[in-house]
Scaffold this active site. Structure first.
Site: not given
Ligand SMILES: *Cc1c(COP(=O)(O)O)cnc(C)c1O
Length: 249
Positions: A191-192
Protein backbone atom coordinates in the site's frame (compact mmCIF):
# COMPACT_ATOMS: atom_id res chain seq x y z
CA UNK A 1 2.02 21.16 23.76
CA UNK A 2 -0.32 19.20 26.00
CA UNK A 3 2.57 18.27 28.30
CA UNK A 4 1.53 14.66 28.18
CA UNK A 5 4.48 12.28 28.67
CA UNK A 6 5.08 10.23 25.55
CA UNK A 7 6.37 6.71 25.05
CA UNK A 8 8.25 5.86 21.87
CA UNK A 9 7.27 2.47 20.46
CA UNK A 10 9.80 0.44 18.50
CA UNK A 11 9.26 -0.26 14.85
CA UNK A 12 9.76 -3.43 12.87
CA UNK A 13 12.45 -3.50 10.16
CA UNK A 14 9.85 -2.52 7.53
CA UNK A 15 8.95 0.59 9.56
CA UNK A 16 5.65 -0.74 10.90
CA UNK A 17 4.85 -0.44 14.59
CA UNK A 18 6.11 -3.29 16.79
CA UNK A 19 2.79 -4.56 18.19
CA UNK A 20 4.40 -6.64 20.92
CA UNK A 21 6.33 -3.67 22.22
CA UNK A 22 3.18 -1.52 22.04
CA UNK A 23 1.29 -4.09 24.12
CA UNK A 24 4.14 -4.30 26.63
CA UNK A 25 4.31 -0.54 27.13
CA UNK A 26 0.53 -0.25 27.38
CA UNK A 27 0.25 -3.16 29.82
CA UNK A 28 2.46 -1.40 32.34
CA UNK A 29 0.25 1.72 32.15
CA UNK A 30 -3.19 0.16 32.09
CA UNK A 31 -4.49 2.65 34.66
CA UNK A 32 -3.81 5.55 32.27
CA UNK A 33 -5.50 6.59 29.03
CA UNK A 34 -3.58 6.26 25.79
CA UNK A 35 -3.36 8.48 22.74
CA UNK A 36 -1.91 6.26 20.04
CA UNK A 37 -0.57 7.51 16.74
CA UNK A 38 -1.17 5.02 13.95
CA UNK A 39 0.82 5.75 10.83
CA UNK A 40 -0.82 5.27 7.44
CA UNK A 41 2.52 5.49 5.69
CA UNK A 42 5.70 6.39 7.53
CA UNK A 43 7.79 9.19 6.08
CA UNK A 44 10.92 7.19 5.39
CA UNK A 45 9.69 3.68 4.60
CA UNK A 46 6.01 4.17 3.77
CA UNK A 47 4.99 1.53 6.33
CA UNK A 48 1.28 1.27 7.11
CA UNK A 49 0.39 0.32 10.70
CA UNK A 50 -2.47 -2.10 11.21
CA UNK A 51 -5.07 -0.08 13.11
CA UNK A 52 -7.24 -3.16 13.71
CA UNK A 53 -4.40 -4.85 15.58
CA UNK A 54 -3.76 -1.69 17.62
CA UNK A 55 -7.46 -1.47 18.53
CA UNK A 56 -7.51 -5.16 19.52
CA UNK A 57 -4.61 -4.61 21.93
CA UNK A 58 -6.25 -1.54 23.52
CA UNK A 59 -9.61 -3.29 23.88
CA UNK A 60 -8.01 -6.40 25.31
CA UNK A 61 -6.34 -4.28 27.98
CA UNK A 62 -9.65 -2.44 28.57
CA UNK A 63 -7.94 0.94 28.31
CA UNK A 64 -9.44 4.30 27.44
CA UNK A 65 -7.87 5.48 24.21
CA UNK A 66 -7.82 7.92 21.34
CA UNK A 67 -6.35 6.71 18.06
CA UNK A 68 -5.00 9.32 15.70
CA UNK A 69 -4.31 8.23 12.13
CA UNK A 70 -1.42 10.05 10.47
CA UNK A 71 -2.45 9.93 6.84
CA UNK A 72 -0.28 12.81 5.61
CA UNK A 73 0.38 11.01 2.34
CA UNK A 74 -1.16 7.55 2.84
CA UNK A 75 -4.56 9.01 3.66
CA UNK A 76 -4.92 9.81 -0.02
CA UNK A 77 -3.64 6.40 -1.17
CA UNK A 78 -5.42 3.79 0.97
CA UNK A 79 -9.02 4.62 -0.07
CA UNK A 80 -8.08 3.93 -3.69
CA UNK A 81 -6.20 0.64 -3.20
CA UNK A 82 -8.05 -2.69 -3.29
CA UNK A 83 -7.63 -4.72 -0.09
CA UNK A 84 -5.96 -1.82 1.75
CA UNK A 85 -6.84 -1.30 5.42
CA UNK A 86 -10.15 0.53 5.61
CA UNK A 87 -9.94 3.65 7.74
CA UNK A 88 -13.50 4.26 8.85
CA UNK A 89 -15.08 6.18 11.71
CA UNK A 90 -18.18 4.01 11.33
CA UNK A 91 -16.49 0.63 11.53
CA UNK A 92 -13.67 1.37 13.99
CA UNK A 93 -13.23 3.35 17.20
CA UNK A 94 -10.62 5.69 15.71
CA UNK A 95 -10.64 9.26 16.99
CA UNK A 96 -9.07 11.39 14.28
CA UNK A 97 -7.21 11.46 10.98
CA UNK A 98 -5.05 14.07 9.30
CA UNK A 99 -4.24 14.25 5.59
CA UNK A 100 -1.87 16.80 4.04
CA UNK A 101 -3.05 18.92 1.15
CA UNK A 102 0.39 19.64 -0.28
CA UNK A 103 1.37 16.01 -0.82
CA UNK A 104 -0.82 13.82 -3.00
CA UNK A 105 -3.37 16.55 -3.74
CA UNK A 106 -0.50 18.83 -4.69
CA UNK A 107 -1.52 22.15 -3.15
CA UNK A 108 1.19 24.78 -3.78
CA UNK A 109 0.74 26.03 -0.21
CA UNK A 110 0.98 23.83 2.89
CA UNK A 111 -2.48 22.91 4.12
CA UNK A 112 -4.37 19.84 5.19
CA UNK A 113 -7.52 18.21 6.42
CA UNK A 114 -8.10 17.03 9.99
CA UNK A 115 -11.20 15.03 10.78
CA UNK A 116 -12.25 14.18 14.32
CA UNK A 117 -15.41 13.03 16.04
CA UNK A 118 -17.89 15.82 16.69
CA UNK A 119 -18.02 15.13 20.44
CA UNK A 120 -14.27 15.77 20.69
CA UNK A 121 -14.34 18.84 18.46
CA UNK A 122 -17.14 20.28 20.63
CA UNK A 123 -14.83 20.19 23.65
CA UNK A 124 -12.42 22.68 22.11
CA UNK A 125 -14.76 24.83 20.03
CA UNK A 126 -14.88 28.41 21.21
CA UNK A 127 -17.47 30.78 19.91
CA UNK A 128 -15.96 34.09 18.89
CA UNK A 129 -18.81 36.54 18.54
CA UNK A 130 -17.01 39.30 16.65
CA UNK A 131 -16.00 36.99 13.77
CA UNK A 132 -19.27 35.08 13.77
CA UNK A 133 -17.48 31.76 13.67
CA UNK A 134 -16.31 28.89 15.81
CA UNK A 135 -12.62 28.74 16.64
CA UNK A 136 -11.30 25.18 16.57
CA UNK A 137 -7.59 25.60 15.88
CA UNK A 138 -4.61 25.87 18.20
CA UNK A 139 -3.17 28.89 16.47
CA UNK A 140 -6.37 30.79 15.70
CA UNK A 141 -6.49 32.32 12.22
CA UNK A 142 -5.52 30.30 9.21
CA UNK A 143 -5.35 30.95 5.51
CA UNK A 144 -8.45 30.52 3.36
CA UNK A 145 -6.14 30.00 0.41
CA UNK A 146 -5.46 26.49 1.70
CA UNK A 147 -9.16 25.66 1.67
CA UNK A 148 -9.57 27.02 -1.87
CA UNK A 149 -6.54 25.08 -2.99
CA UNK A 150 -7.92 21.83 -1.52
CA UNK A 151 -11.30 22.51 -3.08
CA UNK A 152 -9.71 23.15 -6.46
CA UNK A 153 -7.63 19.95 -6.32
CA UNK A 154 -10.64 17.84 -5.39
CA UNK A 155 -13.09 19.56 -7.76
CA UNK A 156 -10.79 19.34 -10.76
CA UNK A 157 -9.19 15.92 -10.18
CA UNK A 158 -11.33 14.11 -7.63
CA UNK A 159 -12.64 11.61 -10.16
CA UNK A 160 -9.10 10.96 -11.28
CA UNK A 161 -7.44 10.27 -7.92
CA UNK A 162 -7.93 6.50 -8.23
CA UNK A 163 -6.06 6.42 -11.55
CA UNK A 164 -3.30 8.63 -10.18
CA UNK A 165 -2.83 6.33 -7.18
CA UNK A 166 -2.76 3.27 -9.36
CA UNK A 167 -0.16 4.84 -11.72
CA UNK A 168 2.05 5.85 -8.76
CA UNK A 169 1.91 2.34 -7.27
CA UNK A 170 2.66 0.79 -10.65
CA UNK A 171 5.66 3.07 -11.14
CA UNK A 172 6.84 2.38 -7.59
CA UNK A 173 6.76 -1.35 -8.35
CA UNK A 174 8.61 -0.65 -11.62
CA UNK A 175 11.36 1.22 -9.75
CA UNK A 176 11.55 -1.45 -7.05
CA UNK A 177 11.82 -4.28 -9.60
CA UNK A 178 14.36 -2.34 -11.66
CA UNK A 179 16.61 -1.76 -8.64
CA UNK A 180 16.35 -5.37 -7.51
CA UNK A 181 17.21 -6.57 -11.01
CA UNK A 182 20.54 -4.74 -10.95
CA UNK A 183 21.32 -6.12 -7.50
CA UNK A 184 20.42 -3.10 -5.37
CA UNK A 185 19.01 -3.85 -1.94
CA UNK A 186 15.50 -2.33 -2.04
CA UNK A 187 12.20 -2.46 -0.17
CA UNK A 188 8.62 -1.53 -1.02
CA UNK A 189 5.90 -1.83 1.60
CA UNK A 190 2.34 -2.91 0.82
CA UNK A 191 0.00 0.00 0.00
CA UNK A 192 2.97 2.31 -0.44
CA UNK A 193 4.58 4.36 -3.22
CA UNK A 194 7.80 4.85 -1.25
CA UNK A 195 10.72 2.83 -2.59
CA UNK A 196 13.55 2.43 -0.07
CA UNK A 197 17.03 1.40 -1.20
CA UNK A 198 20.66 1.43 -0.14
CA UNK A 199 22.06 4.97 0.09
CA UNK A 200 24.09 5.52 -3.13
CA UNK A 201 26.28 8.24 -1.65
CA UNK A 202 26.40 12.00 -1.74
CA UNK A 203 26.77 12.58 -5.50
CA UNK A 204 23.66 10.68 -6.55
CA UNK A 205 21.74 11.94 -3.53
CA UNK A 206 22.52 15.53 -4.49
CA UNK A 207 21.84 15.04 -8.17
CA UNK A 208 18.46 13.39 -7.61
CA UNK A 209 17.54 15.22 -4.41
CA UNK A 210 17.19 11.90 -2.63
CA UNK A 211 16.06 12.04 0.97
CA UNK A 212 18.37 9.76 2.92
CA UNK A 213 18.90 8.61 6.45
CA UNK A 214 21.87 6.50 7.44
CA UNK A 215 22.23 3.52 5.14
CA UNK A 216 18.95 4.17 3.36
CA UNK A 217 17.58 6.53 0.77
CA UNK A 218 14.11 6.68 -0.70
CA UNK A 219 12.05 7.90 -3.61
CA UNK A 220 8.40 8.68 -3.09
CA UNK A 221 6.96 7.88 -6.50
CA UNK A 222 4.47 10.68 -7.15
CA UNK A 223 2.41 11.71 -10.17
CA UNK A 224 5.31 13.57 -11.81
CA UNK A 225 7.52 10.51 -12.30
CA UNK A 226 7.30 8.53 -15.53
CA UNK A 227 8.91 5.19 -16.26
CA UNK A 228 11.46 6.94 -18.46
CA UNK A 229 12.57 9.12 -15.52
CA UNK A 230 12.89 5.95 -13.52
CA UNK A 231 14.86 4.21 -16.30
CA UNK A 232 17.42 7.04 -16.24
CA UNK A 233 17.70 6.75 -12.48
CA UNK A 234 18.04 2.96 -12.53
CA UNK A 235 20.76 3.29 -15.21
CA UNK A 236 22.73 5.69 -12.98
CA UNK A 237 22.27 3.40 -9.98
CA UNK A 238 23.63 0.55 -12.10
CA UNK A 239 26.76 2.53 -12.95
CA UNK A 240 27.19 3.45 -9.27
CA UNK A 241 26.72 -0.17 -8.28
CA UNK A 242 29.36 -1.36 -10.76
CA UNK A 243 31.91 1.28 -9.76
CA UNK A 244 31.39 0.80 -6.03
CA UNK A 245 31.78 -2.96 -6.46
CA UNK A 246 35.00 -2.48 -8.44
CA UNK A 247 36.33 -0.15 -5.76
CA UNK A 248 35.45 -2.62 -3.06
CA UNK A 249 36.99 -5.50 -4.97
C1 LIG B 1 4.68 14.69 5.60
C2 LIG B 1 4.32 13.95 6.79
C3 LIG B 1 3.92 14.63 7.93
C4 LIG B 1 3.92 16.13 8.00
O1 LIG B 1 2.73 16.60 7.44
P1 LIG B 1 2.59 18.13 7.05
O2 LIG B 1 1.17 18.24 6.59
O3 LIG B 1 3.60 18.38 5.96
O4 LIG B 1 2.88 18.91 8.28
C5 LIG B 1 3.51 13.90 9.02
N1 LIG B 1 3.51 12.56 9.00
C6 LIG B 1 3.89 11.87 7.91
C7 LIG B 1 3.85 10.37 7.95
C8 LIG B 1 4.30 12.53 6.77
O5 LIG B 1 4.69 11.84 5.69
Amino acid sequence: MARIPEVVINSQPNGEIDYEHLEQELSSRKHLSAIVNVNLGTTLKGAVDNHVQVIDILEKLKMRFHIHCDGALGGMLLPFIDNAPKISFKDYPIGSIAVSGHKFIGSPVPCGIAIARREDVKKIETKIDYIGSLDTTILGSRTGLGAISLWYGIASRGEQFAEEVSACLQNAKYLYDGLRQIGINAMLNDFSNTVVFENPGIDLCHKWHLANSGNWAHIVVMQNLSSSHLDTFIEEMKIWQETSKNNAG
